[in-house]
Design a protein around this motif. Structure first.
Motif, short mmCIF file in Angstrom:
data_model
loop_
_atom_site.label_atom_id
_atom_site.label_comp_id
_atom_site.label_asym_id
_atom_site.label_seq_id
_atom_site.Cartn_x
_atom_site.Cartn_y
_atom_site.Cartn_z
N VAL A 149 -6.22 -10.16 11.10
CA VAL A 149 -6.04 -8.72 11.29
C VAL A 149 -5.78 -8.09 9.93
CG1 VAL A 149 -4.56 -6.97 12.34
CG2 VAL A 149 -5.15 -9.03 13.62
N LYS A 150 -6.45 -6.99 9.64
CA LYS A 150 -6.25 -6.26 8.39
C LYS A 150 -4.88 -5.59 8.42
CE LYS A 150 -7.88 -4.03 4.66
NZ LYS A 150 -7.74 -4.59 3.38
N LYS A 151 -4.15 -5.63 7.31
CA LYS A 151 -2.83 -5.03 7.22
C LYS A 151 -2.72 -4.19 5.96
CE LYS A 151 -0.65 -8.93 9.57
NZ LYS A 151 0.34 -10.03 9.46
N TRP A 152 -1.87 -3.17 6.03
CA TRP A 152 -1.61 -2.29 4.91
C TRP A 152 -0.10 -2.14 4.74
CZ3 TRP A 152 -5.23 -1.52 8.66
CH2 TRP A 152 -6.57 -1.42 8.26
N CYS A 153 0.31 -1.76 3.55
CA CYS A 153 1.71 -1.52 3.24
C CYS A 153 1.90 -0.03 2.98
CB CYS A 153 2.11 -2.31 2.00
SG CYS A 153 3.80 -2.03 1.44
N VAL A 154 2.86 0.57 3.66
CA VAL A 154 3.18 1.98 3.46
C VAL A 154 4.69 2.13 3.31
CG1 VAL A 154 1.15 2.85 4.72
CG2 VAL A 154 3.30 2.45 5.95
N ALA A 155 5.11 3.28 2.84
CA ALA A 155 6.53 3.57 2.70
C ALA A 155 7.10 3.95 4.07
CB ALA A 155 6.75 4.71 1.71
N LYS A 156 8.31 3.47 4.35
CA LYS A 156 8.98 3.87 5.58
C LYS A 156 9.25 5.37 5.52
CE LYS A 156 11.38 -0.42 6.68
NZ LYS A 156 12.71 -1.09 6.76
N PRO A 157 9.01 6.08 6.61
CA PRO A 157 9.23 7.54 6.63
C PRO A 157 10.66 7.94 6.29
CG PRO A 157 7.96 6.87 8.54
CD PRO A 157 8.42 5.61 7.86
N SER A 158 11.63 7.08 6.51
CA SER A 158 13.03 7.41 6.25
C SER A 158 13.45 7.20 4.79
CB SER A 158 13.93 6.57 7.16
OG SER A 158 13.71 5.18 6.89
N THR A 159 12.54 6.74 3.94
CA THR A 159 12.88 6.44 2.56
C THR A 159 13.16 7.72 1.77
OG1 THR A 159 11.43 4.50 2.69
CG2 THR A 159 12.12 5.19 0.49
N ASP A 160 14.25 7.72 1.00
CA ASP A 160 14.59 8.93 0.22
C ASP A 160 13.72 9.02 -1.03
OD1 ASP A 160 15.85 7.57 -2.06
OD2 ASP A 160 17.58 7.25 -0.78
N ASP A 161 13.66 10.23 -1.59
CA ASP A 161 12.79 10.51 -2.73
C ASP A 161 13.07 9.62 -3.93
OD1 ASP A 161 11.54 12.46 -1.25
OD2 ASP A 161 12.43 14.15 -2.32
N LYS A 162 14.34 9.35 -4.19
CA LYS A 162 14.70 8.51 -5.34
C LYS A 162 14.08 7.12 -5.21
CE LYS A 162 18.65 6.81 -7.97
NZ LYS A 162 20.11 6.74 -8.07
N ALA A 163 14.16 6.54 -4.03
CA ALA A 163 13.56 5.22 -3.79
C ALA A 163 12.04 5.29 -3.87
CB ALA A 163 14.01 4.66 -2.45
N LEU A 164 11.45 6.37 -3.36
CA LEU A 164 9.99 6.52 -3.41
C LEU A 164 9.50 6.59 -4.85
CD1 LEU A 164 9.50 9.07 -0.50
CD2 LEU A 164 8.90 6.63 -0.47
N VAL A 165 10.22 7.36 -5.69
CA VAL A 165 9.84 7.46 -7.10
C VAL A 165 9.98 6.10 -7.78
CG1 VAL A 165 10.49 8.48 -9.33
CG2 VAL A 165 10.32 9.92 -7.30
N SER A 166 11.04 5.37 -7.45
CA SER A 166 11.23 4.04 -7.99
C SER A 166 10.08 3.12 -7.57
CB SER A 166 12.57 3.48 -7.52
OG SER A 166 12.75 2.16 -7.97
N ASN A 167 9.66 3.22 -6.32
CA ASN A 167 8.54 2.41 -5.82
C ASN A 167 7.25 2.75 -6.55
OD1 ASN A 167 10.35 1.33 -4.00
ND2 ASN A 167 9.50 2.37 -2.23
#
Length: 123
Positions: free
Chosen positions: A32-50
Motif C-alpha cells: 500500500v502506498k503511504k505518505w507522511c504529513v504533519a498532524k493537524p494539531s502541530t503548532d507553528d514552531k514545530a512545523l517551522v522546525s520540521n
C-alpha cells in the motif's frame, strides 16, 4: 510570511478517508502506498522546525525544497502545515518510507490517502 492555521478541514478529511476508504493505492509489488504529513494539531514552531530539518536533510541527499518556494507547485496554500507536510513527505519518501522517518518528534502522521492537490503532487 506563511499564514497559519491551515486548511484543517482538508487534513481531517484526508485522515478520515485514510481510515474509511476501501480504495487503496498499491505499489507494483502489492504494498500500500503511504505518505507522511504533519498532524493537524502541530503548532507553528514545530512545523517551522520540521520544514528546516527536512529541507536541510534533503539538501544533504541532493534534493531541495523548491516545491514550497514562491512559484513552486506546493507553495499555495501558503501555510506552515501545508509546506511542512510537503517537505516531511519528501524526506519520508527519500529515506525509504520507514515509519521512523515520519516521526518528527511526534508531529508526523502516516496516511494511506494521497494528500496531493491541484499541481502539488506528493510522490
Amino acid at each position: 510570511m506563511v499564514k497559519s492555521p491551515v486548511s484543517l478541514p482538508l487534513l481531517y478529511f484526508l485522515l478520515l478517508l485514510s481510515f474509511n476508504s476501501g480504495i487503496l493505492l498499491k505499489l507494483a509489488n502489492g504494498q500500500v502506498k503511504k505518505w507522511c504529513v504533519a498532524k493537524p494539531s502541530t503548532d507553528d514552531k514545530a512545523l517551522v522546525s520540521n520544514i528546516n530539518y527536512a529541507c536541510e536533510q534533503l539538501g544533504i541527499l541532493g534534493f531541495n525544497c523548491s516545491q514550497i518556494q514562491p512559484g513552486g507547485e506546493c507553495y499555495d496554500p501558503n501555510t506552515y502545515i501545508n509546506h511542512a507536510s510537503s517537505v516531511m513527505n519528501s524526506y519520508y519518501q527519500a529515506n525509504g518510507r520507514q515509519e521512523h522517518n515520519c516521526n518528527f518528534q511526534g508531529s508526523g502522521l502516516i496516511t494511506i490517502s494521497d494528500p496531493s492537490y491541484g499541481n502539488c503532487q506528493y510522490p
